[in-house]
Design an enzyme around this catalytic site. Sequence first.
Site, short mmCIF file in Angstrom:
data_model
loop_
_atom_site.label_atom_id
_atom_site.label_comp_id
_atom_site.label_asym_id
_atom_site.label_seq_id
_atom_site.Cartn_x
_atom_site.Cartn_y
_atom_site.Cartn_z
N THR A 190 0.82 -1.21 0.00
CA THR A 190 0.00 0.00 0.00
C THR A 190 0.85 1.26 0.00
O THR A 190 1.83 1.37 0.73
CB THR A 190 -0.89 -0.01 1.25
OG1 THR A 190 -1.66 -1.20 1.23
CG2 THR A 190 -1.81 1.19 1.28
N GLU A 235 -6.55 -5.85 2.68
CA GLU A 235 -6.56 -7.08 1.87
C GLU A 235 -7.67 -7.07 0.82
O GLU A 235 -8.28 -8.09 0.54
CB GLU A 235 -6.67 -8.33 2.76
CG GLU A 235 -5.63 -8.44 3.85
CD GLU A 235 -4.20 -8.51 3.31
OE1 GLU A 235 -4.01 -8.96 2.17
OE2 GLU A 235 -3.28 -8.08 4.04
N GLY A 257 2.17 -2.63 8.23
CA GLY A 257 2.31 -2.91 9.65
C GLY A 257 3.77 -3.08 10.02
O GLY A 257 4.56 -3.63 9.25
#
Lengths: 669, 669
Positions: free
Chosen positions: A146, A428, A185
């Site tokens: 992303t 996702e 993350g």
Amino acid sequence: MAAIEGVNSDLARERRNATFDVENLTNFIYRGPEKVRRRRYIHNLAIKDPVLRRAKPWAFQTREEQYETSLWKNIHINKQLKEFALTEPAERFYYQEAATPHENSPIGLHTAMFIPTIEKQATKEQKERWLPLAESLKMIGTYAQTEMGHGTFIRGLETTSTYDPKTKEFVLNSPTITSMKYWPGNLGKSTNHCLVMAQLYTQGKNCGIHMFMVPIRDLETHQPLPGVEVGDIGPKFGYGSNDNGYLRLNKVRIPRDNMLMRYSKVLEDGTFVKPQNAKIAYGSMVLVRAVIVTDTSRALAQACVISIRYSAVRRQTEVKPGGEEAQIIDYQTQQYKLFPLLATSYAMYFAGRFMYDFYLKATAEIEDGNLESMPQLHAISAGLKAFSTWTCSAGVETCRLCCGGHGYSHASGLPKIYVDCVPGCTYEGENNVMMLQVARFLMKMYQKMQQGESLPSFVQYLNVDLNKKSCMAEDVALKCLVMAYEHRAARMVTDAATSMQNLVQSGKSPIEAWNGSTVMLTWAATAHCHAFVTKHFVETVMNSKMDADVKLALTSLCKLYAVHGIIENLGGFIQDGFFDSNQVHLLKNKLMDLLAEIRPNAVALVDAFDYPDEVLQSCLGRYDGQVYQALYEYAKSSPLNEKEVLDSYFKYIKPAQQGNGSIQQFSKL
Amino acid sequence: MAAIEGVNSDLARERRNATFDVENLTNFIYRGPEKVRRRRYIHNLAIKDPVLRRAKPWAFQTREEQYETSLWKNIHINKQLKEFALTEPAERFYYQEAATPHENSPIGLHTAMFIPTIEKQATKEQKERWLPLAESLKMIGTYAQTEMGHGTFIRGLETTSTYDPKTKEFVLNSPTITSMKYWPGNLGKSTNHCLVMAQLYTQGKNCGIHMFMVPIRDLETHQPLPGVEVGDIGPKFGYGSNDNGYLRLNKVRIPRDNMLMRYSKVLEDGTFVKPQNAKIAYGSMVLVRAVIVTDTSRALAQACVISIRYSAVRRQTEVKPGGEEAQIIDYQTQQYKLFPLLATSYAMYFAGRFMYDFYLKATAEIEDGNLESMPQLHAISAGLKAFSTWTCSAGVETCRLCCGGHGYSHASGLPKIYVDCVPGCTYEGENNVMMLQVARFLMKMYQKMQQGESLPSFVQYLNVDLNKKSCMAEDVALKCLVMAYEHRAARMVTDAATSMQNLVQSGKSPIEAWNGSTVMLTWAATAHCHAFVTKHFVETVMNSKMDADVKLALTSLCKLYAVHGIIENLGGFIQDGFFDSNQVHLLKNKLMDLLAEIRPNAVALVDAFDYPDEVLQSCLGRYDGQVYQALYEYAKSSPLNEKEVLDSYFKYIKPAQQGNGSIQQFSKL
């Protein structure tokens, strides 16, 4: 949580009045007594761990403390998982859920994405080079796809990786602000390596999106490497312990063999070599989506445990003037909110279990070169991911609101469950995009059907005669309920296809026709998923071997799921006259009857999920029902109560009372 | 927020393409150019205040800091409000919303509840004694009704106040854990007085719930007084800066004249004197509910501003292969979510404005001794409070999800708006209870109607002929839309009444019949509120004087509100054949047409709310649309980035990498 003696008497009575043995249902949910025993054993390993127990509750920590606590916990957990030789994914998950309930890990992506991606997409040589370092945490990595301006549409990614044949290096670059990696993350502070998805350029040509291993921090000092700007993206709705990060690469050079080359390759001279099959690398995203279905059903299940137990304990408002205040679970309006969600948590759990099994079966076939089930696997996983996350996260929030004011306190545990599961709607694969992918599949299937070709089993309902009316009668047979969902889905698929055909006939291009029908297409895809989940719930209850009393209880729940879904979406079921008004009347009555039927089993049905208090982390959802004592203990331990009189009283209130409360006077605010 | 040059070109184009002049609509919303000018002036007073600007963003603060910051801000604000002589409630609100956007005040209940309650329910002598102390903050107070085990059902409160004629004192007591006051705002740490609702006992008899002024902390030291246990209830979903508190009273004695005695009295000898009219003290709760309708509509409006501006800036996924990525506001699925919410924010804002005006009119009548409109005032305020908070808070969350991943960051401002408005579903009367109170009113009206009595205007629709079919035609006339909502509401009221009658005829008691019909009653009450809001929106647009272009734009929005509500609740409109299938088809097509019609005005319609960036506090909702630069600045300022390498790296990661990462070894975790 403080030790409190005894079980609340209302809750004890609920348990005595259940019509089935809870243990039998627990055994059915987790696939047998041996697995249940093992699950409890592993939960207890984590619960009793003296190191993990040192942490104070997350809600009493600052974000910085949350990050730090979760970091040491997870380093410890990694060690313990090895020590106890827990290798099965399910068993590792049980340990993790009891060790850090609803808490994100600052090194979770390392295990969940970084290592698996190396295993699947790196060459043998690369694996030998990286995996030992990764296993020993020398390399700590994450997965960066992303970007700030680019999410689900992967082809739009802007990060470039340009091959320089002179030095045999790739040059990684973030050409714009929007191209910077944003959200991955653990990227902000924890990791020293990053698998970067980037547009590959070689020999002056764009060769599409590929994966590159980029060192981002020094292995000794942990300082960012030259050309690397990296950091945390700041506080969020939840995920406090996760350092979701940003990464800006300014012409960072990596060796050629840092491109993951199991499938595609760039040769020394810069020649790009395509993979034999472009779709083969696709499996891991499907796996994550499959896992999300079960995860989100668990979140809803836990919210139901909390909310239903509390509703049995909580008494509010006398029903008859001067009489005893009623358990709020006895209010029909409360039942109407909670029991369908309870049914949904079972429905989605079974759907998630199916999804995972189907994934294993289909990927085994794909590995064997049989790609036949790939489109179905894709459509089911995308659809169930979207349908389950939307349904379950909204359901968690409803459970929270059903706990009244106390649901708003972190003491309830519910806000945390919500903020932990709701991102599943976005990551996702954003849910709206997912549903449109399902719709695209359905449109293909519809075309096939029109051409008389055979259909995969789970869309064979498209062949139904849309003029046929419902068989629904007094007994509200499961068969007729499934038929109703399939009828609605088939009609909505037909409606969407017709809408597109009409637009094309009126002169629109196929793309314009698609774009002008996406709302209807989303309706069709959602109805399809709803039908799938309903049918699978029915089949699970009907075709599985289980205790007769359990089967009766689950059958009521399954009927409630189906009937409630019809009543709440009534328009879609009756606009073509599929049900007549008598049948609608009958279904409404049946719905109220089912609420009453499930009422005595409600607590047993949530007990059966067998979540220890340590996983629920809720004053309201305690197994013993001693909610008020627990709330009181929670309040007393609030960090704001550490001092009886806060410093701010002397700094601000006192001067204001004395009439010289001008804030400008204070040197330090 | 960093200064960024220029307006994003997509957003600039949106503004150029609007079909009306934004300023005209702003003037209509806020009732004229003079009020708009004044609103901007007051906003700017707060925005430019150098003291208030010293605070760092709330999301970067610990809870303790949030409390402290909000405390000094609000002490300063109190001072500034006096300095600028802002006395009008609306003007005070504008200052407050720009000074502490979406932040709770640790002394807010003092101004909002404590002082007004003294003004309304204390005697002249009491007012003279308390108000000067309260005005100068010597007394800082709050209002304590809710107990740990008791919320909306006030008669169930357990706190007792027992009159002792010997000492001429009341003895306040919390006899159980569940009786402790729990949740009152500002109770935990800030206040030194508390208006306590308690069961009055005198001469051995219970005389119902009354209000007592209880000193809880020493005026000099701020230490809790003897017999008082008081503290903060701990961290919550939101409201971080509010010290919602608990209060346990152990036989605390207060003088007789600390009972608020404007209406009820206890004489020196203990004789209880009833008020002349028991309902007269009821007004302030209705006021709070009326205000909630507007407040929650504002929350949704702000969420729409953020989400719609961002949707105009955000580009994602090429529509044609190889083409430019589209603005996500061009996706029909995005429009289908956001534009009806935009319409809802206008609908609810107008409903809130009506509610407030009606409150003023009705309470003036009540003060004059005319109680005729009291039941209606109660029913409308309860219904609109519940309907607006449910609809708007769910809408805020949808707006958040429409911003994709970035909506989950506090940089978007949306999570904060959500946690700030969603408690409105619970406080000041739990929504389910509110809806059942509306239903009870509707059942009375239904009975009246059956007996041929005349009805108040806003339930006259109950007289409609339920066999009459819809007049809906190609033009989708507003009149026919209103009729549809009234038809549905009338039918649902009839259905609920019939259900109760049937249950009574089958031998149930009236109470059992009520309890067995509460789901249908809630449906009826909700349909009633939906009809009311729709009709009022239509009437506002049709009957108000406004610029012709503005009227056209608002008419589209109003139609969208109505048509979307029908399609989303289709079952209720067609189950009795009110619409035929052609009409349903027509409405669905109209819905898609309306989305396209509103599309060019979407940004202008949110601009018209005229919220400064400082109120929105959102990187995504900025007026200039420079969202990505703002996100980058937000990320860089994250407290986790203060150090490039965190201490936790050296404490936990490094040792783990060196193979001696056993957490047990660290002395300090």
